[in-house]
Design a protein around this motif. Sequence first.
Motif: not given
Length: 396
Positions: A128, A133, A136-137, A139-140, A168-170, A237-238, A240
């Motif tokens: 990570l 970024e 995390i992107e 992941v979504h 997570p991260g958002r 990151w995790l 945000n």
Amino acid sequence: MERLTILGATGSIGQSTLGVVRRHPARFSVFALTASRQVDRMLADCLEFGPRYAVMADEQAACELRRRLAELGSSTQVLSGPAALCEVAAEPEVGCVMAAIVGAAGLLPTLAAVRAGKRVLLANKEALVMSGELFIEAVHRHGARLLPVDSEHNAIFQCLPAELQQTPGRGSLREAGIGKILLTGSGGPFRYTPLAELAAVTPAQAVAHPNWSMGPKISVDSATMMNKGLEYIEARWLFNAPPEQLEVLVHPQSVIHSMVQYSDGSVLAQLGQPDMMTPIAHALGWPERISSGVAPLDFCRLGELTFMAPDMARYPCLRLAIEACAAGQGATTALNAANEEAVAAFLAGGLDYMGIAAVNETVVQNLGLTRVGSLDDILALDDQARRSATEIIRRR
Ligand code: NAD
Ligand code: MG
């Protein structure tokens, strides 16, 4: 029955994961185990857990494991090489992947699990830190479920409102009424060592962590507090989390594993024994609670819990990581790569303890402003930073 792939099965986190899995034979089955080259450990775990696949990153180790498993009549198939690590992480039959390879070597297999939309239990913080970024992107985009295993991030996750656990991260910490995330760390074995004596500390002293038993790389990172620095970037990151909402606290007893401070003055903390089986069981079972085998805390025996601000003169690696986080992905990728090389050199006797921070600082100064957009850019910078670190270490 949930089918698991455990990346880095022979390591400290991998073995603790198997320890939790062993307690729940009706709930989990092991689909694949992976390791770098530890044949004896892998052999014993294959015989006990009967995975369909065992992957050794090292070809020679794979040959030896294949021969020994065949002699014992095991039906586990042995694969080798980095591509096979990604395959067993992304295999359609797998539901959940424990990402517990140490260092950058874990990035591609962990991303393979994310891109296959798995439930990903993330111990491999370096993945990570390197790709933030983009990770995390992914992941979504791929509908993966991300559950932090690192004890601090697992603690923070447990203290977050449910809607933030889902994104997570958002999500926005502020909108959820959160003022600050308080990331705790023990300060490692050299918390009280006179600064003048740090130059002479040995690898054996550095890996002797006062509270946690861990693999060699993260143990050295805990001594320098680079581990807390990597965790700061991981938390960014995790969760945000902007810099003004992230604070590092030294807490020598390692009883509180991190905290979340809300705008009404409430502070939620997660407490427990310093045993990774607790966050691993939490992530394996979430949203349910399953037993981990860890003894309950006995508050009457805890004694005092103390806290202090980290001394950046003692822990220059922590300062470097916080600065790199503010500077961006090029700086964090370069720092992570330099640190892996510096720690490996220190453990091998080829670099002094203070040299770790010095090498890291020089590499980030030289390469930290490199622009990285894609995964290829990240891997290229990782490689360049390693070569630069190796050269600096050679010249010292
Ligand atoms: P470890 O050194 O004990 O184990 C590492 C595992 O990765 C082993 O199975 C090893 O075979 C495998 N591996 C190493 N290099 C590889 C390569 N090139 N290709 C494929 N596999 C490779 O490490 P650990 O302490 O278990 O840590 C694993 C990860 O979990 C790290 O990222 C660490 O930061 C994180 N973590 C560990 C702890 C802990 O208590 N040990 C706590 C929090 C986070
Ligand atoms: Mg941690």
